[in-house]
Design an enzyme around this catalytic site. Structure first.
Site, mmCIF file in Angstrom:
data_model
loop_
_atom_site.group_PDB
_atom_site.id
_atom_site.type_symbol
_atom_site.label_atom_id
_atom_site.label_comp_id
_atom_site.label_asym_id
_atom_site.label_seq_id
_atom_site.Cartn_x
_atom_site.Cartn_y
_atom_site.Cartn_z
ATOM 1 N N ASP A 128 -4.182 5.288 -12.278
ATOM 2 C CA ASP A 128 -3.742 5.154 -10.897
ATOM 3 C C ASP A 128 -2.317 4.606 -10.858
ATOM 4 O OD1 ASP A 128 -6.202 5.999 -10.003
ATOM 5 O OD2 ASP A 128 -6.967 3.986 -9.612
ATOM 6 N N ARG A 129 -1.631 4.925 -9.791
ATOM 7 C CA ARG A 129 -0.224 4.515 -9.661
ATOM 8 C C ARG A 129 -0.055 3.005 -9.819
ATOM 9 N NH1 ARG A 129 3.778 6.412 -4.708
ATOM 10 N NH2 ARG A 129 5.668 5.390 -5.472
#
Length: 323
Positions: free
Chosen positions: A143-144
């Site tokens: 995930d970012r």
């Protein structure tokens, strides 16, 4: 004569000699990758019509390329590409590298690839920073807002073996997470099926769905526990989207700083205390090396902003579990 020009004139037939980094890939996926701007419908049309030839013979879309194959690609007249934002080159901390594998320590706040409103990500920046690299592809995603270990294949054969290992559960992936509340058990298995859905605003979310979801298994180990928080290690046996975040939130222990599933009021207060991101870090990974088969163990230390917050907790709250 064999040509490997990346941007030939549209009226020119290309003849490309397949090298090791492209061996094993299906011809349709190969064409989609190298024929930038060509719609998939066009790729499949020229395959069906026989305009694409391998070693002067017709093939279908499922043919897998081999080293030494000569691929004939017919002229493709494409619309002029739209101008795109320049991608800045960027170096990332390297945890391991050899001829087939690159492992970096991804910082939080950086997407692994472009898309969904993000112009570029880690993989695009790496390609810009290494223009001589013939092949760089993500083996998995983070995930970012998650930091830590990210695997990247430098050869197609390496990437394929990494995908096989991940799919077969042969990669031991462990994360460190700071959660709200006092986690009760030294070790706890979480087996809760998960399903994806879209919010009214069109954003992707994941929820526990015991009846129709896909199986998901996390193993949580308590590392340290303070008055308000617990530091846990989470080993994921399956790699579902947002698995750690949803499993822990469902049990009443949301990740600190999580802006999708977390305690939003707490997150706002924690920003004033120095925690300005989600506390989730891909800390360790163990697997058989995709080339040699030898055991490979990788570790990424907690980023300074997370280790500093843990140190602050040690100063301000009593710890009743862990050192």
């Amino acid at each position: 004569m064999v040509s490997q020009s990346k941007n030939p004139a549209p009226s020119v037939v290309r003849r490309v000699l397949i090298e090791e980094q492209d061996a094993g890939q299906r011809i349709d996926n190969y064409l989609i990758r190298i024929c930038k701007g060509a719609p998939k419908s066009l790729i499949y049309r020229i395959l069906r019509s026989g305009e694409v030839r391998v070693n002067r013979g017709r093939i279908d879309q499922t043919y897998r390329l081999q080293v030494g194959d000569e691929v004939r690609i017919p002229p493709l007249r494409l619309a002029e590409p739209k101008a795109v934002a320049a991608i800045p080159a960027r170096e990332f901390p390297i945890l391991f590298e050899d001829e087939g594998l690159l492992v970096i320590d991804k910082p939080a706040g950086v997407a692994v690839h472009g898309g969904s409103g993000v112009s570029f990500g880690v993989i695009e920046q790496l390609r810009r920073q290494r223009p001589q690299a013939r092949f760089l592809e993500l083996a998995h995603r983070l995930d970012r807002e998650t930091s830590g270990i990210l695997l990247i294949g430098k050869k197609r054969a390496t990437l394929s073996r990494l995908h096989d290992a991940l799919r077969e559960g042969a990669v031991d992936k462990r994360y460190l997470a700071l959660i709200k509340g006092r986690w009760p058990n030294p070790v706890q298995h979480i087996r809760l099926a998960l399903t994806k859905y879209l919010t009214e605003e069109g954003e992707r979310r994941v929820a526990v769905d015991k009846d129709g979801g896909k199986a998901a298994h996390s193993i949580v180990r308590l590392i340290r526990r303070w008055e308000r928080f617990s530091l846990v290690e989470v080993q994921i046996k399956t790699g579902r989207t947002h698995q750690i975040r949803v499993h822990l939130t469902h049990l009443g222990f949301p990740l600190t700083g999580d802006d999708k599933y977390g305690d939003f009021a707490l997150n706002k207060a924690l920003q004033k205390e120095g925690l300005k991101r989600m506390f989730l870090h891909a800390a360790s990974l163990a697997l058989a090396h995709p080339g040699s088969g030898e055991p490979l163990t990788l570790n990424a230390p907690l980023p300074p902003e997370l280790s500093a917050f843990v140190a602050r907790l040690d100063e301000t709250e009593s710890c009743d579990y862990g050192g």
